[in-house]
Design a protein around this motif. Structure first.
Motif, mmCIF file in Angstrom:
data_model
loop_
_atom_site.group_PDB
_atom_site.id
_atom_site.type_symbol
_atom_site.label_atom_id
_atom_site.label_comp_id
_atom_site.label_asym_id
_atom_site.label_seq_id
_atom_site.Cartn_x
_atom_site.Cartn_y
_atom_site.Cartn_z
ATOM 1 N N LEU A 166 0.939 -1.127 -0.041
ATOM 2 C CA LEU A 166 0.073 0.062 0.059
ATOM 3 C C LEU A 166 0.820 1.255 0.076
ATOM 4 N N MET A 167 1.947 1.247 0.898
ATOM 5 C CA MET A 167 2.888 2.351 0.902
ATOM 6 C C MET A 167 3.487 2.719 -0.684
ATOM 7 N N VAL A 168 3.914 1.526 -0.905
ATOM 8 C CA VAL A 168 4.541 1.508 -2.560
ATOM 9 C C VAL A 168 3.387 2.347 -3.617
ATOM 10 N N HIS A 169 2.047 1.649 -3.447
ATOM 11 C CA HIS A 169 1.203 2.055 -4.340
ATOM 12 C C HIS A 169 0.901 3.606 -4.164
ATOM 13 N N ALA A 170 0.891 4.212 -2.968
ATOM 14 C CA ALA A 170 0.754 5.396 -2.710
ATOM 15 C C ALA A 170 1.865 6.205 -3.222
ATOM 16 N N LYS A 171 2.826 5.728 -3.080
ATOM 17 C CA LYS A 171 4.269 6.461 -3.565
ATOM 18 C C LYS A 171 4.070 6.544 -5.104
ATOM 19 N N HIS A 172 3.781 5.511 -5.655
ATOM 20 C CA HIS A 172 3.581 5.392 -7.253
ATOM 21 C C HIS A 172 2.469 6.309 -7.731
ATOM 22 N N VAL A 173 1.536 6.445 -7.096
ATOM 23 C CA VAL A 173 0.220 7.440 -7.492
ATOM 24 C C VAL A 173 1.012 8.795 -7.437
ATOM 25 N N GLU A 174 1.784 9.172 -6.384
ATOM 26 C CA GLU A 174 2.020 10.342 -6.169
ATOM 27 C C GLU A 174 3.170 10.595 -7.182
ATOM 28 N N ASP A 175 4.037 9.758 -7.492
ATOM 29 C CA ASP A 175 5.074 10.055 -8.379
ATOM 30 C C ASP A 175 4.337 10.337 -9.983
ATOM 31 N N LYS A 176 3.101 9.582 -10.111
ATOM 32 C CA LYS A 176 2.642 9.694 -11.393
ATOM 33 C C LYS A 176 1.908 11.107 -11.416
ATOM 34 N N TRP A 177 1.189 11.541 -10.229
ATOM 35 C CA TRP A 177 0.803 12.999 -10.368
ATOM 36 C C TRP A 177 1.928 14.042 -10.488
ATOM 37 N N ALA A 178 3.103 13.800 -10.066
ATOM 38 C CA ALA A 178 4.188 14.838 -10.259
ATOM 39 C C ALA A 178 4.574 14.745 -11.564
ATOM 40 N N LYS A 179 4.654 13.465 -12.366
ATOM 41 C CA LYS A 179 5.284 13.634 -13.647
ATOM 42 C C LYS A 179 4.132 14.248 -14.583
ATOM 43 N N ARG A 180 2.881 13.990 -14.055
ATOM 44 C CA ARG A 180 1.666 14.559 -14.972
ATOM 45 C C ARG A 180 1.811 16.167 -14.863
ATOM 46 N N LYS A 181 1.969 16.706 -13.534
ATOM 47 C CA LYS A 181 2.027 18.098 -13.271
ATOM 48 C C LYS A 181 2.978 18.709 -14.148
#
Length: 195
Positions: A166-181
């Motif tokens: 779950l921690m890895v998934h949350a980090k992955h989502v956060e990274d995905k959002w940062a790349k998109r931004k």
């Protein structure tokens, strides 16, 4: 025994001074344990070496307690030593404040990685809140930002999900959002310069 002691001191374990307000007996005992585990000592030897780093008050308590143990028909093993040490030097007030810190932990301005590290470190003070894997994941989710909670909620429902995933998934989502931004910001800059 002497060679083990030399090896132990060469690994430079931390000391505990008892005078510093922010000293955490849990951190001290965990660091000493990691070194002793690496050295491959037996559980009774770990307790003896653990006291080597303690201040005078703790050493006196240990010696008194160790001398009493044979009368009761047992040897001092690491888990017993750790529990007595924590009970004696990690006051109820300190424990309660650490539990409150854990309960009120929120991601806020931290990234997921930093929040995950703090969550993991502080969870050792509140075993009853994280004893069940689902409770632990729910507690972790409770502290996430609202956007991440929404994204991670469905992931938590998977049968093979655990706190690490779950921690890895949350980090992955956060990274995905940062790349998109970042990508959107580059696009808008290129559109502005092209006009």
């Amino acid at each position: 025994m002497a060679s083990h002691l030399r090896d132990f001191t060469l690994m430079n374990p931390s000391n505990i001074y008892w005078s510093m307000v922010k000293e955490d007996p849990h951190d001290f005992i965990d660091e000493v344990y990691k070194i002793l585990l690496y050295m491959g000592l037996f559980t009774s030897e770990k307790a003896d070496f653990g006291t080597y780093q303690l201040g005078d008050v703790a050493k006196a308590l240990y010696v008194e307690w160790r001398d009493y143990m044979p009368l009761r028909g047992g040897t001092v093993i690491w888990e017993i030593f750790k529990n007595i040490f924590i009970d004696r030097f990690f006051t109820k007030k300190m424990r309660e404040s650490k539990v409150v810190e854990f309960i009120t932990l929120r991601q806020g301005g931290m990234g997921v990685h930093e929040y995950s590290l703090k969550f993991t470190k502080q969870s050792k003070y509140a075993h009853s809140f994280v004893s069940d894997p689902r409770d632990e994941m729910s507690r972790f989710m409770r502290g996430l930002s609202d956007d991440l909670k929404e994204e991670c909620h469905s992931a938590m429902l998977h049968e093979n999900m655990n706190i690490s995933r779950l921690m890895v998934h949350a980090k992955h989502v956060e990274d995905k959002w940062a790349k998109r931004k970042s990508r959107d910001a580059k696009r808008s800059r290129s559109l502005d310069s092209g006009s």
